[in-house]
Write a protein that holds these residues in place. Structure first.
Motif, PDB file in Angstrom:
ATOM      1  N   THR A 183      33.956  19.006  26.725  1.00 40.98           N
ATOM      2  CA  THR A 183      32.710  18.221  26.717  1.00 40.98           C
ATOM      3  C   THR A 183      32.134  18.167  25.307  1.00 40.98           C
ATOM      4  O   THR A 183      31.743  17.107  24.816  1.00 40.98           O
ATOM      5  CB  THR A 183      31.666  18.844  27.674  1.00 40.98           C
TER       6      THR A 183
ATOM      7  N   MET B 299      23.658  20.021  26.253  1.00 38.82           N
ATOM      8  CA  MET B 299      24.508  20.600  27.290  1.00 38.82           C
ATOM      9  C   MET B 299      23.828  21.793  27.960  1.00 38.82           C
ATOM     10  O   MET B 299      24.424  22.462  28.801  1.00 38.82           O
ATOM     11  CB  MET B 299      25.848  21.041  26.682  1.00 38.82           C
TER      12      MET B 299
ATOM     13  N   ARG C 205      33.103  21.830  34.046  1.00 40.41           N
ATOM     14  CA  ARG C 205      31.926  21.938  33.176  1.00 40.41           C
ATOM     15  C   ARG C 205      30.890  22.747  33.920  1.00 40.41           C
ATOM     16  O   ARG C 205      30.375  22.300  34.931  1.00 40.41           O
ATOM     17  CB  ARG C 205      31.375  20.545  32.888  1.00 40.41           C
TER      18      ARG C 205
ATOM     19  N   ASP D 128      35.787  27.108  33.062  1.00 39.26           N
ATOM     20  CA  ASP D 128      34.478  26.678  32.535  1.00 39.26           C
ATOM     21  C   ASP D 128      34.513  26.596  31.020  1.00 39.26           C
ATOM     22  O   ASP D 128      33.936  25.691  30.418  1.00 39.26           O
ATOM     23  CB  ASP D 128      33.390  27.669  32.957  1.00 39.26           C
TER      24      ASP D 128
ATOM     25  N   PHE E  52      24.846  20.786  21.696  1.00 42.62           N
ATOM     26  CA  PHE E  52      24.829  21.925  22.619  1.00 42.62           C
ATOM     27  C   PHE E  52      23.513  22.009  23.393  1.00 42.62           C
ATOM     28  O   PHE E  52      23.499  22.388  24.559  1.00 42.62           O
ATOM     29  CB  PHE E  52      25.106  23.229  21.866  1.00 42.62           C
TER      30      PHE E  52
ATOM     31  N   VAL F  94      28.132  32.254  26.719  1.00 40.65           N
ATOM     32  CA  VAL F  94      27.641  32.024  28.075  1.00 40.65           C
ATOM     33  C   VAL F  94      27.953  33.268  28.887  1.00 40.65           C
ATOM     34  O   VAL F  94      29.098  33.722  28.921  1.00 40.65           O
ATOM     35  CB  VAL F  94      28.307  30.780  28.708  1.00 40.65           C
TER      36      VAL F  94
ATOM     37  N   SER G 227      27.325  24.392  34.938  1.00 37.75           N
ATOM     38  CA  SER G 227      25.929  23.973  34.753  1.00 37.75           C
ATOM     39  C   SER G 227      25.045  25.109  35.234  1.00 37.75           C
ATOM     40  O   SER G 227      25.498  26.001  35.958  1.00 37.75           O
ATOM     41  CB  SER G 227      25.642  22.691  35.526  1.00 37.75           C
TER      42      SER G 227
ATOM     43  N   HIS H  44      22.788  31.514  27.889  1.00 42.99           N
ATOM     44  CA  HIS H  44      23.531  30.307  27.499  1.00 42.99           C
ATOM     45  C   HIS H  44      23.003  29.917  26.125  1.00 42.99           C
ATOM     46  O   HIS H  44      21.990  29.234  26.029  1.00 42.99           O
ATOM     47  CB  HIS H  44      23.296  29.146  28.468  1.00 42.99           C
TER      48      HIS H  44
ATOM     49  N   THR I 235      33.876  23.260  28.918  1.00 39.19           N
ATOM     50  CA  THR I 235      32.779  23.207  27.944  1.00 39.19           C
ATOM     51  C   THR I 235      33.288  22.751  26.579  1.00 39.19           C
ATOM     52  O   THR I 235      32.663  21.917  25.918  1.00 39.19           O
ATOM     53  CB  THR I 235      32.127  24.605  27.823  1.00 39.19           C
TER      54      THR I 235
ATOM     55  N   ARG J  24      39.976  22.092  34.128  1.00 47.91           N
ATOM     56  CA  ARG J  24      38.728  22.238  33.381  1.00 47.91           C
ATOM     57  C   ARG J  24      37.535  21.970  34.277  1.00 47.91           C
ATOM     58  O   ARG J  24      37.568  21.077  35.113  1.00 47.91           O
ATOM     59  CB  ARG J  24      38.718  21.263  32.203  1.00 47.91           C
TER      60      ARG J  24
END
Lengths: 353, 825
Positions: free
Chosen positions: A245, A134, B493, A238, A131, A229, B495, A201, A242, B491
């Protein structure tokens, strides 16, 4: 003495010196012989000093003979030194010969000074590291909480039937059933949102408590890691990205995630996360009841009631949260049949990881 | 819940050949199928057989040899049941049959007798829960030897889905509810058949019974009907079978009809024997403090007294007869006194909507959780009552009094919620246009009319999980997402510019654990919940925090120390001949807020101003050293390694008093030099304490180190060596060995400090290091003294020190040591 006499004597000296050098049986002995036959007090050196008394022609001839004899002897000495050193090294190596399988257990034990992190701690670090890579920070909070942090601020008011989703240990402090051992790491979400303005986060690892009788799959004391988050424009897409990932980063590229509807009072929409079964890699086995998927985590979009409880404007900010069992991850990865092994502290168990 | 496919098909035409598709759709809707059970299959091979003879088996007193004929001549089977005789018809599973549970019948020999099949009980065939004896089929119309049992009984193969329904979906906790969701997903038409009205008794219901609700806040709506001419008997076979498939035991037609309606529609109802009510009719009111009622399970329950939980003021909804005598706990369990019996002929059926929170509190306090209470506390449909009553009457088929009694208070009405398309996108991250959203919601019973920027949604009253605006908007969006399919949402991701990472504390805590591994430590995990007797045994005074509801008394307090746990772990391993190890643990210990020390105050639930004092929590490193030869010295050595790894500037080892659990003459406090903050303790576990926790003294001493990470890892409390690199002289250094005679009571650390203190200013700069390298006691030493040998290493940055210079430095150091009472040996 004449030059001719000297030449004869040199030949004689050379023969004797050569015999002595050849006769030396060790490098130490050879060094002594070398010093005796070639050193400053050697007959050869003495003969050299005699040269001074000779006429020039004789001196040249005898000097040459002497020089040649010395050169030959030095070459011989060097060769002998090399041969003897080689023989001595060979003998030394033979003496050193060791059976490398002939090591006793106690010798092994004495070398074993490397301890081990507990499997749970190792797993927690691995999860944290994934994490952190990330972009998450790691937050922590207390294990004893009030019912505000553990329940009400998370949209679970007193006597709400959903409270029965968590069997709670209450503490003999304050009004009855107000102080408790946290049943999940979620109260740290509330602390974080109360203490600092968004964006947030963070992942939140920690120890949790539920009033359950221990069995092969459950311990009353266990560890969770939770993610939160809160940012502008965060959506369910998102969250799903996440989770995916994380899944591939932690379990490997062939392990994927899927979400299906679930229920948690503090998220809306809520979802259960299933991942490819790590035992059969999705082919279907007993662990996953031949579905190829196993449950890993719960997640969802932070419920607006939770934002309201901590005074965050849910029109401006949105967020997601997810939570999974650290112990459960370790159990999945290491195929631990009975979770009670985790708290037994059997050093054979602890050492194997 | 268990939902048979045949029952689901009453509401929508699900394809029986597409079971995997149905399972996948249910899973994806969040109605997770835990198990799929195929029933009635395997019955295909089970045939009706005529019992021709029963013979004893020599040497066996429990089993007998039975000869049956299933139309193809005599077959011998061994059977352990005794409830049938020659001439009876029984089910025979021939060799090779796979029974519904998956058991395959094989030819077996028992006590010398060969069994060529098995006679089956109702349970073995999943036809009833009777496992006492063989299912006797004499009364079954059409049962003849040789025909399949399934055909004789008219049992169709079926599939039962065992579904977990989330707590917020009471509507889906019914066969019709599951069918509604599933039909919507599969785009199949869903219909709730209108029950046929029962024969009319001709008497107005008001003439037979009364209904009054005194406390409408606890029970906002109740409906009562009365049926007369009821014959209490077993339910029809199809109904009994559905109840069994759904996991309920059939009792009689009245109770079964009530249960059937609950399983089908999610609305619990309660039938009373009208003639056993003290006065005909019902009165609903709050229980008075201390009032009692004997529930159906025969237990006397005391009501009306506040419980422990916050918000439980002891408000219980009591159902009474028309004169006010209690006959049941509303929404939880009926009373024994008016239970339906074999002689009942007049039935009063009650169907109600109870306050979910009131039901939850009462159920929790009484520890009484029933099928009804679980549904009511989640919230039933207050407007689904009428259909439930109709369905009950239809199933029972008895004549009903005209009309019904219906008392209402503030009954929840359908919510109307504006859902903006913009919000759908903001929550889900995908565009679902209002038209599509409407098509997803409408099959679930929602109304959806387009309005500016989105939809105006009408929420059906069977969906208590949907809150009013504003929060309810997201609840509707969840419904849209659920029926749209989570898997279809793309999906992404996210940031952000802020970097991730561990805090300094977290990084250094990892370092602490790594150092412990470096000295051979194995990390343990010992209990946080302990017995207070452990604290007493190790000499810790004062209170521990107590758990109100422990599972066992040995785990009823929060630990104040990890010493008992770690010593026990050593002892546990020692008993397995593997106790020669070093264990460490990093974990939290708790202190009572009333015992001084640290604690904190935090807000409690309910009104915003109330707070509670919470236990103090400290994160400690505790190390128990029990490798061969380990003792207090090993502990201090481990501390030195740790201290160095963390660049602690200076810490003192102070033996200035006893430390709970530790050896009185082999323990010291660790204290930060300068600030005086206590870092922890070091030494040996008191042998008496160690044996109290199971350690065998024969296994040697246990070195102990405990460090408060909150102090150690806070540079403000524990200063660190500067980060700047030190440079070292390139010129040769000179070593000076000094052996000093010192009295035993003078700590070596003080001697060393005095030795160093003898050098001041520029001279101190020349001292590169000082270490204790030898300790000697014995001949040549005065009584009560020992020799301490130190090695001082001197070096100058710009030159090689001369012998004279070194001699001078040595003299100064020795003079310094004299201040600590040390003399040159």
């Amino acid at each position: 003495m004449t030059g001719r006499d000297l030449s004869g004597e040199v030949a004689q000296l050379e023969r004797e010196a050569a015999d002595a050098l050849v006769a030396a049986r060790s490098t130490g002995e050879l060094e002594e012989v070398q010093s005796a036959v070639l050193g400053r007090r050697s007959p050869l050196a003495r003969a050299h000093r005699v040269l001074a008394g000779l006429d020039p022609d004789e001196r040249r001839a005898a000097g040459k003979a002497l020089h040649e004899a010395r050169t030959r002897l030095e070459t011989l000495a060097a060769e002998r030194a090399k041969a003897l050193a080689a023989a001595e090294r060979a003998a030394m190596l033979e003496r050193d010969r060791l059976d490398l399988t002939e090591v006793t257990e106690s010798e092994v034990r004495s070398a074993l000074r490397r301890g081990r992190l507990h499997l749970v701690d190792q797993t927690r670090r691995e999860l944290e590291d994934v994490f952190v890579a990330m972009g998450f920070t790691v937050a922590e909070g207390p294990e004893a909480e009030t019912d505000w942090y553990n329940f009400e601020a998370l949209n679970i008011p007193p006597a709400h039937p959903a409270r029965s989703m968590w069997d709670t240990f209450y503490l003999e402090l304050g009004q009855p059933e107000t102080v408790l051992l946290r049943t999940h790491t979620s109260p740290v979400q509330i602390h974080l949102m109360e203490e600092r303005p968004p964006p947030i986060h963070a992942v939140i690892p920690g120890r949790c408590y539920r009033r359950e009788t221990p069995d092969a799959r459950h311990l009353p004391v266990f560890h969770q890691i939770e993610g939160l988050v809160v940012d502008r424009g965060i959506t369910f897409a998102d969250l799903a990205g996440t989770i995916e990932t994380f899944t591939t980063a932690y379990f490997g590229a062939d392990i994927h995630s899927r979400l299906r509807p679930g229920y948690f009072p503090f998220t809306e929409p809520s979802a259960e996360v299933e991942v490819t079964c790590t035992i059969c890699r999705g082919k279907g086995c007993r662990t996953c009841s031949w579905t190829g998927w196993v449950e890993l985590a719960g997640c969802g979009m932070v419920d607006p009631a939770v934002f309201e409880a901590v005074g965050i404007d849910s029109e401006e900010w949105s967020g997601f949260a997810f939570g999974l069992g650290i112990d459960r991850c370790a159990q999945m990865r290491h195929v631990i049949a009975d979770m009670r092994a985790m708290v037994e502290n059997d050093v054979r168990f602890l050492r194997q990881f | 819940m268990r939902a048979p496919l045949s029952w689901l098909r009453d509401f929508a035409p699900f394809d029986t050949s597409e079971v995997p598709t149905l399972v996948a759709a249910l899973d994806d809707l969040g109605l997770v199928v835990e198990r799929v059970e195929r029933v009635g299959e395997g019955l295909g091979d089970v045939v009706v057989a005529l019992v021709e003879g029963i013979d004893a088996i020599p040497g066996a007193d429990r089993i007998r040899l039975v000869t049956v004929d299933a139309g193809e001549g005599p077959v011998q089977v061994v059977c352990g049941a005794w409830n049938f005789s020659p001439g009876d018809l029984v089910p025979l599973a021939p060799v090779g049959t796979v029974l519904p549970g998956g058991v395959q019948i094989q030819r077996r020999t028992m006590k010398g007798a060969t069994s060529n099949g098995m006679l089956c009980s109702g349970q073995e065939l999943r036809l009833s829960d009777d496992h006492e004896g063989i299912l006797v089929l004499n009364d079954v119309e059409g049962a003849r030897p040789g025909i399949p049992v399934a055909e004789a009984l008219g049992v169709e193969p079926d599939v039962v889905f065992d579904i977990t329904v989330e707590g917020n979906r009471p509507d889906a906790w019914s066969v019709a509810g599951v069918a509604r969701d599933l039909a919507a997903r599969l785009r199949l038409p869903f219909t709730l058949p209108q029950p046929a009205p029962p024969p009319d008794l001709g008497t107005p219901v008001g003439a037979l019974a009364t209904l009054e609700i005194a406390d409408l806040d606890l029970c906002p709506r109740m409906v009562v009907v009365v049926l007369d001419g009821v014959r209490v008997e077993p339910s029809p076979r199809w109904l009994a079978r559905r109840l069994l498939l759904a996991g309920m035991r059939p009792i009689n037609n009245v109770v079964d009809a009530s249960n059937y309606v609950m399983l089908e529609l999610g609305q619990p109802t309660h039938p009373y024997d009208l003639d056993r009510l003290g006065a005909p009719g019902l009165l609903v009111r709050r229980a008075r403090p201390g009032e009692t009622v004997v529930t159906l399970d025969g237990i006397e329950r005391t009501l009306g007294t506040p419980g422990r939980g916050l918000g439980d003021v002891g408000e219980d909804c009591l159902i009474c007869d028309a004169e006010g005598s209690p006959v049941g706990i509303g929404g939880i369990m009926g009373g024994e006194s008016s239970e339906i019996s074999d002689t009942t002929t007049r039935v009063l059926l009650e169907a109600a909507y109870f306050s979910p929170m009131a039901i939850a509190r009462t159920s929790k306090r009484l520890g009484l959780r029933t099928e009804a209470s679980s549904r009511f506390e989640r919230g039933c449909d207050p407007w689904g009552i009428d259909r439930a009553v109709d369905r009950f009457c239809e199933l029972l088929g008895a004549p009903a009094a005209t009309g019904r009694l219906d008392v209402r208070g503030a009954v929840p009405a359908p919510l109307r919620i504006s859902v903006a398309a913009r919000r759908v996108r903001a929550v889900l991250g995908v565009d679902i246009d209002p038209e599509e959203a409407a098509s997803l919601l409408e099959p679930l019973g929602f109304g959806a009319e387009p309005e500016r920027g989105g939809l105006l949604v009408t929420v059906p009253t069977n969906r208590p999980d949907i809150r009013p605006e504003p929060h309810g908007v997201d609840d509707v969006i969840e419904e849209i997402a659920r029926t749209y399919g989570y898997s279809r949402i793309a999906r992404r991701r996210p940031s952000w510019p802020e970097p991730g990472g561990l805090s300094a504390y977290q990084r250094e805590r990892r370092l602490v654990a790594d150092v412990m591994c470096g000295v051979g430590g194995l990390e343990a995990w010992t209990p946080s919940l302990v017995d207070d007797a452990d604290h007493v045994a190790m000499g810790l005074d004062g209170p521990a925090v107590e758990v109100s509801n422990p599972v066992v008394k040995e785990e009823a307090w929060l630990r104040r120390s990890m010493l008992p746990g770690l010593v026990r772990a050593l002892a546990w391993n020692a008993r397995r001949r593997q106790g020669a190890v070093r264990l460490f643990e990093i974990g939290v210990v708790f202190s009572h807020p009333g015992a001084g020390g640290s604690s904190r105050s935090a807000r409690v639930a309910g009104s915003g101003s109330k707070t509670a004092l919470l236990p103090g929590e400290r994160e400690l490193l505790s190390v128990a050293l029990a490798s061969d030869g380990d003792d207090a010295r090993s502990a201090i050595a481990v501390w030195r390694v740790l201290e160095d790894a963390l660049r602690v500037l200076e810490a003192d080892v102070v033996a200035d008093g006893s430390i709970p659990g530790l050896h009185p003459t082999r323990a010291a406090r660790l204290q930060v030099a300068g600030t005086g903050a206590t870092l922890g303790s070091v030494g040996e576990v008191d042998p008496a304490v160690a044996s109290a926790f199971g350690h065998d003294p024969g296994h040697g001493r246990i070195g102990w180190l405990e460090v408060d990470l909150g102090v150690l890892l806070d540079p403000a409390l524990t200063p660190r060596r500067p980060a700047e690199a030190r440079t070292f002289s390139r010129f040769p250094s000179s070593d000076v060995d000094v052996a000093l005679v010192v009295a035993d009571e003078v700590p070596a650390a003080r001697v060393q400090a005095a030795l160093v203190a003898g050098l001041s200013g520029a001279d101190r700069e020349l001292l590169e290091s000082s270490v204790l390298f030898d300790v000697y006691r014995g001949p040549g030493m005065p009584e009560g003294h020992r020799s301490l040998a130190y090695r001082l290493r001197f070096a100058a940055p710009d030159r090689t020190l001369t012998d004279a210079e070194v001699a001078r430095l040595r003299r100064l150091a020795i003079e310094g040591a004299a201040a600590a009472g040390a003399t040159l040996r």
